[in-house]
Structures are given as C-alpha cells and as structure tokens.
Design a protein around this motif. Structure first.
Motif, PDB file in Angstrom:
ATOM      1  N   GLY A 169      -3.350  -3.513   4.899  1.00 41.45           N
ATOM      2  CA  GLY A 169      -3.045  -2.818   6.133  1.00 41.45           C
ATOM      3  C   GLY A 169      -3.043  -3.694   7.361  1.00 41.45           C
ATOM      4  N   ASN A 170      -2.995  -5.039   7.191  1.00 41.62           N
ATOM      5  CA  ASN A 170      -3.074  -5.911   8.364  1.00 41.62           C
ATOM      6  C   ASN A 170      -1.719  -6.266   8.958  1.00 41.62           C
ATOM      7  OD1 ASN A 170      -2.482  -7.360   6.100  1.00 41.62           O
ATOM      8  ND2 ASN A 170      -4.201  -8.770   6.246  1.00 41.62           N
ATOM      9  N   PHE A 171      -0.616  -5.935   8.298  1.00 41.78           N
ATOM     10  CA  PHE A 171       0.712  -6.082   8.876  1.00 41.78           C
ATOM     11  C   PHE A 171       1.674  -5.207   8.076  1.00 41.78           C
ATOM     12  CE2 PHE A 171       0.264  -9.294   5.633  1.00 41.78           C
ATOM     13  CZ  PHE A 171       1.478  -9.321   4.973  1.00 41.78           C
ATOM     14  N   TYR A 172       2.917  -5.126   8.535  1.00 40.14           N
ATOM     15  CA  TYR A 172       3.901  -4.321   7.816  1.00 40.14           C
ATOM     16  C   TYR A 172       5.193  -5.113   7.669  1.00 40.14           C
ATOM     17  CZ  TYR A 172       5.937  -3.182  12.435  1.00 40.14           C
ATOM     18  OH  TYR A 172       6.515  -3.251  13.677  1.00 40.14           O
ATOM     19  N   LEU A 173       6.062  -4.636   6.793  1.00 42.57           N
ATOM     20  CA  LEU A 173       7.306  -5.326   6.479  1.00 42.57           C
ATOM     21  C   LEU A 173       8.466  -4.343   6.506  1.00 42.57           C
ATOM     22  CD1 LEU A 173       4.980  -6.147   4.019  1.00 42.57           C
ATOM     23  CD2 LEU A 173       6.428  -8.174   4.125  1.00 42.57           C
ATOM     24  N   THR A 174       9.651  -4.850   6.833  1.00 41.41           N
ATOM     25  CA  THR A 174      10.848  -4.017   6.850  1.00 41.41           C
ATOM     26  C   THR A 174      11.971  -4.722   6.098  1.00 41.41           C
ATOM     27  OG1 THR A 174      11.566  -4.963   8.975  1.00 41.41           O
ATOM     28  CG2 THR A 174      10.248  -2.939   9.051  1.00 41.41           C
ATOM     29  N   ASN A 176       0.837  -1.192   0.000  1.00 45.53           N
ATOM     30  CA  ASN A 176       0.000   0.000   0.000  1.00 45.53           C
ATOM     31  C   ASN A 176       0.874   1.245   0.000  1.00 45.53           C
ATOM     32  OD1 ASN A 176      -2.374   1.572   0.186  1.00 45.53           O
ATOM     33  ND2 ASN A 176      -2.125   1.722   2.397  1.00 45.53           N
ATOM     34  N   THR A 177       1.901   1.269   0.844  1.00 43.28           N
ATOM     35  CA  THR A 177       2.865   2.368   0.878  1.00 43.28           C
ATOM     36  C   THR A 177       4.255   1.796   1.137  1.00 43.28           C
ATOM     37  OG1 THR A 177       2.646   2.751   3.274  1.00 43.28           O
ATOM     38  CG2 THR A 177       1.136   3.950   1.823  1.00 43.28           C
ATOM     39  N   VAL A 178       5.288   2.526   0.742  1.00 44.23           N
ATOM     40  CA  VAL A 178       6.675   2.143   1.021  1.00 44.23           C
ATOM     41  C   VAL A 178       7.476   3.413   1.265  1.00 44.23           C
ATOM     42  CG1 VAL A 178       7.241   2.084  -1.441  1.00 44.23           C
ATOM     43  CG2 VAL A 178       8.700   0.887   0.188  1.00 44.23           C
ATOM     44  N   ASN A 179       8.316   3.405   2.308  1.00 48.75           N
ATOM     45  CA  ASN A 179       9.136   4.571   2.656  1.00 48.75           C
ATOM     46  C   ASN A 179      10.553   4.134   2.987  1.00 48.75           C
ATOM     47  OD1 ASN A 179       7.536   7.165   2.699  1.00 48.75           O
ATOM     48  ND2 ASN A 179       6.180   5.875   3.931  1.00 48.75           N
ATOM     49  N   ARG A 180      11.511   4.960   2.617  1.00 50.36           N
ATOM     50  CA  ARG A 180      12.939   4.666   2.808  1.00 50.36           C
ATOM     51  C   ARG A 180      13.548   5.653   3.796  1.00 50.36           C
ATOM     52  NH1 ARG A 180      18.104   6.045   0.934  1.00 50.36           N
ATOM     53  NH2 ARG A 180      19.437   4.308   0.278  1.00 50.36           N
ATOM     54  N   VAL A 235      10.453   0.510   5.081  1.00 46.64           N
ATOM     55  CA  VAL A 235       9.268   0.008   5.775  1.00 46.64           C
ATOM     56  C   VAL A 235       8.110   0.110   4.787  1.00 46.64           C
ATOM     57  CG1 VAL A 235       8.732   2.275   6.794  1.00 46.64           C
ATOM     58  CG2 VAL A 235       7.790   0.190   7.810  1.00 46.64           C
ATOM     59  N   ALA A 236       7.319  -0.949   4.699  1.00 45.92           N
ATOM     60  CA  ALA A 236       6.196  -1.003   3.762  1.00 45.92           C
ATOM     61  C   ALA A 236       4.972  -1.562   4.468  1.00 45.92           C
ATOM     62  CB  ALA A 236       6.554  -1.867   2.560  1.00 45.92           C
ATOM     63  N   VAL A 237       3.795  -1.106   4.036  1.00 41.57           N
ATOM     64  CA  VAL A 237       2.525  -1.546   4.598  1.00 41.57           C
ATOM     65  C   VAL A 237       1.844  -2.457   3.590  1.00 41.57           C
ATOM     66  CG1 VAL A 237       0.270  -0.816   5.466  1.00 41.57           C
ATOM     67  CG2 VAL A 237       2.306   0.570   5.935  1.00 41.57           C
ATOM     68  N   SER A 238       1.338  -3.592   4.045  1.00 42.84           N
ATOM     69  CA  SER A 238       0.645  -4.511   3.152  1.00 42.84           C
ATOM     70  C   SER A 238      -0.607  -3.847   2.576  1.00 42.84           C
ATOM     71  CB  SER A 238       0.252  -5.788   3.898  1.00 42.84           C
ATOM     72  OG  SER A 238      -0.761  -5.520   4.844  1.00 42.84           O
ATOM     73  N   SER A 239      -1.040  -4.347   1.440  1.00 43.12           N
ATOM     74  CA  SER A 239      -2.138  -3.704   0.724  1.00 43.12           C
ATOM     75  C   SER A 239      -3.418  -3.643   1.539  1.00 43.12           C
ATOM     76  CB  SER A 239      -2.394  -4.435  -0.593  1.00 43.12           C
ATOM     77  OG  SER A 239      -2.641  -5.801  -0.351  1.00 43.12           O
TER      78      SER A 239
END
Length: 395
Positions: free
Chosen positions: A280-285, A263-267, A274-278
């Motif tokens: 919004g139920n979890f996030y990834l790094t 859904n979003t990704v930031n550096r 860090v990115a948010v799953s489409s």
C-alpha cells in the motif's frame, strides 16, 4: 460482492468475514408509520392553559368534575388534530435500498466476486473460496450451490477470484490456475488449459467482446485473447517487479520494499487499470498501448487500502484506517483531495459507482455510505448496522 449495475459481496456473520455481496439488488422495505405514544400527548394536555381555575364558591366535587371534563376535551382535540396532520420525517425511518440475503455456504467461505448475465439480469453467479460457485435465477433472492464437473477433476480446492460476462459469454479465473468459459450464459462451463509458466496468480478477468477477454495476474501480467482463450497475447512486456527493478532510481517511494504482487486491481470501462502495491505504499496505472505499468507515489501519509475508477473517469482512493480521497479532474492523476465521510471510525474497503452522481461505499463493521452528488457528500445507510461483519466489496 444491485445491482448497481454496481452489484454490492457476505458470509455468515458469526464468522465476521462476510462481504457486501450479502446485499443484493435494491428493494424498498416498507415500514408503517405510527403515531407518537399517547402518554406524551396526555402529559402536555394536563398542563393546557385552557383548564379553568378553581372557584371558591363551587363545591370541590363540582370543580374537579369540570376540570376533568375540560382536560378530557383538550386531550380529544389534541388526538384528533395530530391524527389529521402528517408526521415529521425521522432519520431512523428512512427506507433503505438494501436487504440481506442468506446464502447456503459453509461458515468459513469468503465471497470474492459476483456477476449477472447481461441478457438476463435475474441470472447471476457468486464466487468464493473453497471452490464455491452459487447461482441465482431470481435476481438474487435465492441462491443454490453450482457444481462444475470440469473444475472437480483434480484434488484442488480452488479459490475462484473473478467472473465476467459479455452477452451470453462468461469467464471465471481462480487459484491454483484455472480458467472456465461459457457460451450459453453459464448453463455449461468448459475448462480452458493454461500454461504453468504464467507469472503470478490470476486475480481478475474481463469479458471484452465475442470470444475475447483480458486476464490479469497479481504480478502485473496482462493477457488478451480473441479466440475463446486458446491463445493469449501479452499486453505488457514485463512484470511489475521487473519494471520497478529498472526504475528504482526514478523516485518511487517504497519501491525497494515491493514484494512483487498487487493488493487490489481495478479496470475502467475504457480499458485503463489502476493497482495498489501489496504494502500500500504506492500505486500503479496502465493504459492500452503502454508497454509497462507506470508507478506513482502516493500523496497521502497513510498507506493505500484500495483504488478504483469513478463513473466520470476520475479516481477514488481509500487509505488504511479510514479515509476517502477523490482525484481532481478526470483521468490518471496524483492530485487527490479528502472527502469527509461518516464511517464511525471504521475503515472503508470499497466504492462502487452507479452513475456519475450516485455511488456506494462499504467498509468495516457494516459501514454503508451513499452519495448522490458525485462524492462531495456522503450519508450513512443503516441497513447493515446490526451485521457484525465487514463489507468488503460493492459492485
């Protein structure tokens, strides 16, 4: 999408889809202060205790004249005193650091990213849907449509997603897959060929050095180039979908419902993502050197709207329906605490840090918030209260 070096993403408010890029480099708006209306002063003066009582021995006309003279003197004294004293500050008279800039774009265009040339902060570019590229050479006061012939050779209506500069070198990525490169601060742009086998759509690019950049797709692929984009090396060994399929038994809540895109990704400035799953139920790094993205459960009941990096290296997290959380300490963490914000019931969509102490947050229905103590307390800036639109991004 100032500069803050945050630099803030707006379209025409009649379509309710502008972003914060309608608010550009901060400028003070000078508003003259005025005295309170005289009628309020005169009402107080008419009940002044120094007014002389009436006398039964004096003619009625004389008594009235004396009262009028006394009241007039009191009123004159009150006006003279007030004009010599400083007026108390009022919250509605606080000067805003933002002003709205109107853009020469069609009503249906959505603005997506903004960047300025580091060697010339008056020179910048603004990207959006419908093949929109705007250029400014006066710090964002005025913008003009920019045509890039190499991006108009085919009958595609490109969506330009991301732009980044390092010195005079700049990069633009968009959808369908397109990559543009400049070595002269955007005076001319060259199209770099890309493989049709790229997993996902390119959503983010970061200029990292001379002829070097990092490119990210919405399926979690990260590619690195050091020779002007002629060759790209994969920084991760598999897409996020493949990673989750391997680790679905690792306890990541919601992984079985993952659709395979961000859904979003930031550096961060030091290269962490860090990115948010489409959903919004979890996030990834991801950190440089890691072969795979690392999924994380969210510790908040509501789904994640957006995430990013604070200036001190910690994380901020926004949830759907409104709510701002900050991670405890710096670095990657799953421990967050909520910070109270005055969002008037509207959701917050993005946060941008200017320094470790100062940051801005933007959201629905023109919400603008500011902190000057690292995010502990936020105050509302009313600059966009009358803009009937959402503010999607602040940089």
């Amino acid at each position: 999408m100032a500069m803050m070096t945050p630099n803030l993403q707006a379209t025409d408010c009649s379509n309710l889809i502008p972003s914060l890029t309608s608010l550009f480099p901060p400028r003070l708006l000078h508003r003259p202060l005025s005295l309170p209306h005289s009628r309020f002063i005169s009402k107080a003066s008419l009940h002044h205790p120094s007014s002389p009582p009436s006398s039964s021995s004096s003619p009625p006309s004389l008594v009235n004249r004396r009262q009028i003279i006394s009241q007039t003197a009191s009123l004159s004294l009150s006006l003279a005193t007030l004009s010599s004293l400083p007026l108390p500050a009022k919250s509605e008279e606080v000067l805003s650091e933002w002003e709205r800039v109107y853009l020469p774009i069609d009503p249906g265009v959505v603005l997506l990213d903004i960047a300025f040339v580091p060697d010339d902060l008056n020179h910048g570019f603004l990207l959006g849907t419908r093949q929109t590229i705007l250029e400014t050479k006066d710090g964002g006061n005025t913008w003009t449509q920019r045509s890039i012939p190499s991006a108009e050779d085919e009958d595609f209506n490109y969506r330009f997603n991301s732009i980044s500069f390092k010195g005079k070198e700049g990069w633009i990525v968009g959808k369908p897959a397109i990559l543009l490169y400049t070595s002269d601060a955007g005076e001319s742009w060259e199209r770099i060929p890309l493989s049709a086998q790229l997993p996902g759509d390119m959503v983010y690019i970061k200029a990292t050095g001379e002829k070097s950049a990092e490119m990210v797709t919405d399926e979690g692929a990260i590619y690195v180039t050091s020779n002007r984009g002629y060759n790209w090396r994969a920084a991760v060994q598999e897409t996020v979908s493949a990673t989750l399929n391997r680790t679905v038994s690792s306890g990541i809540s919601g992984a079985s419902y993952y659709t395979g895109t961000f859904n979003t990704v930031n550096r961060s400035p030091d290269g962490r993502y860090v990115a948010v799953s489409s959903r919004g139920n979890f996030y990834l790094t991801w950190e440089p050197g890691q072969p795979f993205w690392q999924p994380h459960n969210r510790a908040i009941a509501r789904r994640i709207q957006n995430m990013g990096w604070r200036a001190d290296g910690g994380l901020w997290l926004l949830v759907r329906g409104g709510g701002l959380f900050l991670s405890k300490g710096t670095g990657i963490s799953e421990d967050f605490e909520e910070v109270p914000v005055q969002s008037r019931g509207f959701g917050i969509l993005d946060v941008g840090y200017r320094s470790e102490e100062e940051a801005w947050a933007a959201g629905g229905s023109g919400v603008l918030l500011r902190t000057t103590n690292g995010g502990k307390n936020w105050t509302r800036d009313k600059a966009a209260d009358n803009i009937a639109a959402n503010l999607y991004s602040v940089k």
